[in-house]
Design a protein around this motif. Structure first.
Motif, PDB file in Angstrom:
ATOM      1  N   GLU A 228      -0.100   1.106   9.173  1.00  0.00           N
ATOM      2  CA  GLU A 228      -1.088   1.156   8.101  1.00  0.00           C
ATOM      3  C   GLU A 228      -1.570   2.584   7.836  1.00  0.00           C
ATOM      4  O   GLU A 228      -1.676   3.007   6.679  1.00  0.00           O
ATOM      5  CB  GLU A 228      -2.270   0.254   8.445  1.00  0.00           C
ATOM      6  CG  GLU A 228      -1.905  -1.226   8.479  1.00  0.00           C
ATOM      7  CD  GLU A 228      -3.012  -2.096   9.042  1.00  0.00           C
ATOM      8  OE1 GLU A 228      -2.895  -3.330   8.940  1.00  0.00           O
ATOM      9  OE2 GLU A 228      -3.995  -1.557   9.606  1.00  0.00           O
ATOM     10  N   LEU A 232      -0.748   5.239   4.597  1.00  0.00           N
ATOM     11  CA  LEU A 232      -1.945   5.380   3.756  1.00  0.00           C
ATOM     12  C   LEU A 232      -1.744   6.453   2.682  1.00  0.00           C
ATOM     13  O   LEU A 232      -1.354   7.584   2.980  1.00  0.00           O
ATOM     14  CB  LEU A 232      -3.149   5.736   4.636  1.00  0.00           C
ATOM     15  CG  LEU A 232      -4.487   5.895   3.915  1.00  0.00           C
ATOM     16  CD1 LEU A 232      -4.898   4.602   3.228  1.00  0.00           C
ATOM     17  CD2 LEU A 232      -5.566   6.357   4.899  1.00  0.00           C
ATOM     18  N   LYS A 233      -2.029   6.086   1.431  1.00  0.00           N
ATOM     19  CA  LYS A 233      -1.910   7.002   0.304  1.00  0.00           C
ATOM     20  C   LYS A 233      -3.304   7.264  -0.278  1.00  0.00           C
ATOM     21  O   LYS A 233      -4.207   6.434  -0.157  1.00  0.00           O
ATOM     22  CB  LYS A 233      -0.995   6.413  -0.768  1.00  0.00           C
ATOM     23  CG  LYS A 233       0.437   6.187  -0.291  1.00  0.00           C
ATOM     24  CD  LYS A 233       1.276   5.511  -1.364  1.00  0.00           C
ATOM     25  CE  LYS A 233       2.697   5.273  -0.878  1.00  0.00           C
ATOM     26  NZ  LYS A 233       3.523   4.551  -1.868  1.00  0.00           N
ATOM     27  N   GLU A 235      -4.287   7.128  -3.234  1.00  0.00           N
ATOM     28  CA  GLU A 235      -4.676   6.136  -4.245  1.00  0.00           C
ATOM     29  C   GLU A 235      -5.398   4.943  -3.621  1.00  0.00           C
ATOM     30  O   GLU A 235      -6.094   4.187  -4.306  1.00  0.00           O
ATOM     31  CB  GLU A 235      -3.448   5.645  -5.018  1.00  0.00           C
ATOM     32  CG  GLU A 235      -2.452   4.888  -4.165  1.00  0.00           C
ATOM     33  CD  GLU A 235      -1.187   4.522  -4.906  1.00  0.00           C
ATOM     34  OE1 GLU A 235      -0.877   3.326  -4.980  1.00  0.00           O
ATOM     35  OE2 GLU A 235      -0.517   5.433  -5.420  1.00  0.00           O
ATOM     36  N   ASN A 236      -5.230   4.770  -2.293  1.00  0.00           N
ATOM     37  CA  ASN A 236      -5.888   3.662  -1.606  1.00  0.00           C
ATOM     38  C   ASN A 236      -7.102   4.105  -0.789  1.00  0.00           C
ATOM     39  O   ASN A 236      -7.568   3.373   0.089  1.00  0.00           O
ATOM     40  CB  ASN A 236      -4.882   2.952  -0.684  1.00  0.00           C
ATOM     41  CG  ASN A 236      -3.832   2.192  -1.466  1.00  0.00           C
ATOM     42  OD1 ASN A 236      -4.134   1.618  -2.510  1.00  0.00           O
ATOM     43  ND2 ASN A 236      -2.604   2.201  -0.983  1.00  0.00           N
ATOM     44  N   ASP A 238     -10.832   4.883  -1.558  1.00  0.00           N
ATOM     45  CA  ASP A 238     -11.855   4.773  -2.609  1.00  0.00           C
ATOM     46  C   ASP A 238     -13.132   5.458  -2.126  1.00  0.00           C
ATOM     47  O   ASP A 238     -13.943   4.867  -1.408  1.00  0.00           O
ATOM     48  CB  ASP A 238     -12.120   3.289  -2.899  1.00  0.00           C
ATOM     49  CG  ASP A 238     -13.012   3.089  -4.114  1.00  0.00           C
ATOM     50  OD1 ASP A 238     -13.726   4.039  -4.484  1.00  0.00           O
ATOM     51  OD2 ASP A 238     -12.993   1.975  -4.684  1.00  0.00           O
ATOM     52  N   LEU A 245      -8.372   1.124   1.403  1.00  0.00           N
ATOM     53  CA  LEU A 245      -7.695  -0.101   0.982  1.00  0.00           C
ATOM     54  C   LEU A 245      -6.351  -0.203   1.708  1.00  0.00           C
ATOM     55  O   LEU A 245      -5.468   0.626   1.478  1.00  0.00           O
ATOM     56  CB  LEU A 245      -7.479  -0.098  -0.530  1.00  0.00           C
ATOM     57  CG  LEU A 245      -8.695   0.324  -1.388  1.00  0.00           C
ATOM     58  CD1 LEU A 245      -8.317   0.289  -2.861  1.00  0.00           C
ATOM     59  CD2 LEU A 245      -9.882  -0.580  -1.112  1.00  0.00           C
ATOM     60  N   ARG A 247      -2.988  -1.712   1.887  1.00  0.00           N
ATOM     61  CA  ARG A 247      -2.138  -2.438   0.952  1.00  0.00           C
ATOM     62  C   ARG A 247      -0.661  -2.452   1.342  1.00  0.00           C
ATOM     63  O   ARG A 247       0.097  -3.310   0.913  1.00  0.00           O
ATOM     64  CB  ARG A 247      -2.271  -1.818  -0.453  1.00  0.00           C
ATOM     65  CG  ARG A 247      -3.668  -1.946  -1.042  1.00  0.00           C
ATOM     66  CD  ARG A 247      -4.017  -3.396  -1.324  1.00  0.00           C
ATOM     67  NE  ARG A 247      -5.333  -3.541  -1.928  1.00  0.00           N
ATOM     68  CZ  ARG A 247      -6.435  -3.829  -1.250  1.00  0.00           C
ATOM     69  NH1 ARG A 247      -6.378  -3.987   0.066  1.00  0.00           N
ATOM     70  NH2 ARG A 247      -7.605  -3.972  -1.858  1.00  0.00           N
ATOM     71  N   GLU A 248      -0.216  -1.486   2.145  1.00  0.00           N
ATOM     72  CA  GLU A 248       1.180  -1.432   2.552  1.00  0.00           C
ATOM     73  C   GLU A 248       1.287  -0.676   3.874  1.00  0.00           C
ATOM     74  O   GLU A 248       0.329  -0.059   4.326  1.00  0.00           O
ATOM     75  CB  GLU A 248       2.043  -0.765   1.479  1.00  0.00           C
ATOM     76  CG  GLU A 248       1.606   0.649   1.143  1.00  0.00           C
ATOM     77  CD  GLU A 248       2.374   1.226  -0.023  1.00  0.00           C
ATOM     78  OE1 GLU A 248       3.502   0.778  -0.283  1.00  0.00           O
ATOM     79  OE2 GLU A 248       1.841   2.139  -0.689  1.00  0.00           O
ATOM     80  N   THR A 258       2.107  -5.505   4.289  1.00  0.00           N
ATOM     81  CA  THR A 258       1.367  -5.506   5.554  1.00  0.00           C
ATOM     82  C   THR A 258       1.826  -6.649   6.454  1.00  0.00           C
ATOM     83  O   THR A 258       2.576  -7.526   6.040  1.00  0.00           O
ATOM     84  CB  THR A 258      -0.144  -5.643   5.298  1.00  0.00           C
ATOM     85  OG1 THR A 258      -0.369  -6.784   4.462  1.00  0.00           O
ATOM     86  CG2 THR A 258      -0.685  -4.398   4.631  1.00  0.00           C
ATOM     87  N   GLN A 264      -4.227  -7.438   4.474  1.00  0.00           N
ATOM     88  CA  GLN A 264      -4.625  -6.789   3.218  1.00  0.00           C
ATOM     89  C   GLN A 264      -6.148  -6.811   3.171  1.00  0.00           C
ATOM     90  O   GLN A 264      -6.761  -7.857   2.987  1.00  0.00           O
ATOM     91  CB  GLN A 264      -4.045  -7.559   2.031  1.00  0.00           C
ATOM     92  CG  GLN A 264      -2.539  -7.595   1.978  1.00  0.00           C
ATOM     93  CD  GLN A 264      -1.979  -6.485   1.123  1.00  0.00           C
ATOM     94  OE1 GLN A 264      -2.450  -6.219   0.029  1.00  0.00           O
ATOM     95  NE2 GLN A 264      -0.955  -5.838   1.610  1.00  0.00           N
ATOM     96  N   GLU A 266     -10.131  -4.280   2.999  1.00  0.00           N
ATOM     97  CA  GLU A 266     -10.860  -3.064   2.656  1.00  0.00           C
ATOM     98  C   GLU A 266     -11.671  -2.660   3.883  1.00  0.00           C
ATOM     99  O   GLU A 266     -12.528  -3.424   4.339  1.00  0.00           O
ATOM    100  CB  GLU A 266     -11.793  -3.282   1.463  1.00  0.00           C
ATOM    101  CG  GLU A 266     -11.072  -3.578   0.164  1.00  0.00           C
ATOM    102  CD  GLU A 266     -10.533  -5.012   0.089  1.00  0.00           C
ATOM    103  OE1 GLU A 266     -11.252  -5.942   0.516  1.00  0.00           O
ATOM    104  OE2 GLU A 266      -9.383  -5.192  -0.349  1.00  0.00           O
TER     105      GLU A 266
END
Length: 436
Positions: A228, A232-233, A235-236, A238, A245, A247-248, A258, A264, A266
């Motif tokens: 995870e 992590l990018k 864009e995820n 916040d 977030l 997400r992948e 995931t 999945q 927050e």
């Protein structure tokens, strides 16, 4: 006609007879002598008599013969209502191809490995409807014995789980009772977690080289899994909602969904994590959308991280070696130490309920949340006459995870930020870490 014959190349005797329209040859290690021949002829007479009476059991006389399984299949086909079913090897491959699109790539590879190296070599030539409970139990027992303790019960249970899924589907399609019903899994060893203490966390973050410090800090205080955080990018992340977030994941050199739907989630960022990522975002490599990456811009390569950073760092600090996954357990135990709501912790960790939280971290809950029976002591002291002076339980200092008086993870945001400033500015010239 049944006869006792001599094998030309060894000179040993063997049985030669007909059963169920099959010629059966069963070899012995007995040399051709008058006494041995007489002994085998007497056995042959008994076999012939039992065949005539319909009482012959092949496995009784020749338990290790491959004919036992072959004849069992022949006898099964002769039973009323018999319905021919595919061989296990054919059905297993068909089942795998149908299920593969529903799995993560790593899951599919694992199941295929079980089929190819474990299940098909043993059950492959058997019809799925002819596999019995006894066959499964014998297989499991043989695997355990042959591994000589090298395979843990948990691993063997995974083989059987894969087999059970195949047999369930076969039973549903060909209308027979699944043979694995009521087979209990092998007793597995309880998994014991070994999180880092807050002092160890502080020492690690103060000593690791600066370019790896953010990576470890986020691992220690978010409970993210390796895949995870490696995936992590930006864009995820916040910053407005102060959430990460999930997400992948990035694992085994590929991007995947995931671990499951519950993963999945927050993750709420503490002030420490928020400030760390905010500073990292300002100085980010704008050519990469990854939060953490190796020098070449690709995701963190776990084997390199283990070999060149993590393992030598713990050795240098003389800290007991643990796998990086223990950073996840560390986050959970620190949240428990702070008295956070278990439902909130479960949500942060990606667990659907608190069941796993209390089963895995049970021993960290009582002392760390100060709910170790002291509430009952106070109740009794207030309401029961003569209670005082009779062995009243005193509060004792926690020794499970030592959290210093200054470290109060439940304090106001400003105080938290001030305290954790030691991590953001450790002032320790002895940083340690390798280049990836």
């Amino acid at each position: 006609m049944a006869k006792i014959r001599v094998k030309s190349n060894t000179g040993n005797l063997y049985f030669d007879f007909q059963y169920c329209k099959n010629r059966c040859r069963e070899y012995t290690s007995l040399p051709d002598t008058k006494a041995n021949r007489k002994k085998l002829e007497m056995i042959m007479e008994r076999i012939q008599a039992e065949i005539t009476l319909g009482a012959f059991q092949y496995g009784k006389y020749f338990p290790n013969s491959p004919m036992v399984q072959k004849l069992a299949e022949i006898e099964a086909r002769q039973r009323p209502g018999y319905r021919e079913t595919p061989l296990f090897k054919d059905f297993a491959k068909e089942w795998f191809s149908e299920m593969e699109p529903t799995w993560r790539k790593s899951t599919a590879e694992t199941y295929w490995r079980y089929l190819k190296s474990r299940l098909i070599p043993h059950f492959g030539k058997m019809e799925v409807s002819q596999i019995t409970k006894s066959d499964i139990l014998k297989y499991r027992s043989n695997v355990a014995k042959q591994s000589d303790g090298k395979l843990k019960p948990k691993t063997i249970n995974k083989f059987i789980k894969c087999l059970n899924m195949i047999m369930n589907e076969a039973a549903d399609r060909f209308n027979f009772t699944p043979p694995h019903l009521n087979i209990k899994p092998l007793k597995e060893e309880k998994v014991h977690i070994d999180p880092f203490s807050i002092q160890e966390v502080n020492l690690i973050l103060a000593s690791v080289r600066p370019d790896w410090r953010d990576y470890l800090l986020v691992r220690f205080f978010t409970g993210m899994r390796t895949g995870e955080i490696d995936g992590l990018k930006w864009e995820n992340v916040d910053f407005e909602r102060r959430e990460i977030l999930v997400r992948e994941t990035f694992s085994m050199g590929r991007w995947e969904y995931t671990k499951n739907d519950g993963s999945q989630r927050e993750i709420e960022m503490s002030t420490l994590v928020f400030n760390c990522l905010k500073d990292r975002y300002k100085n980010r490599n704008k050519e990469s959308d990854l939060v953490f990456y190796a020098n070449n811009g690709s995701p963190v390569h776990t084997p390199n991280f283990l070999r060149r950073v993590w393992t030598p760092l713990l050795a240098y600090l003389k800290i007991k070696y643990r796998k990086p996954y223990q950073t996840r357990h560390t986050a959970a135990t620190l949240w428990l130490a702070a008295g956070e709501n278990p439902n909130w912790i479960a949500k942060q960790m990606g667990h659907s309920t608190t069941t796993m939280l209390f089963s895995v971290y049970a021993r960290y809950v009582p002392n760390l949340t100060r709910k170790d029976g002291s509430a009952m002591e106070r109740l009794l002291a207030s309401n029961i006459d003569g209670f005082h002076g009779q062995g009243k339980k005193e509060d004792t200092e926690d020794t499970t995870i030592t959290v210093s008086d200054e470290v109060d993870l439940n304090q106001a945001e400003a105080e938290e930020s001030a305290f954790w400033d030691q991590f953001l500015n450790p002032g320790n010239p002895s940083h340690f870490g390798g280049t990836l």
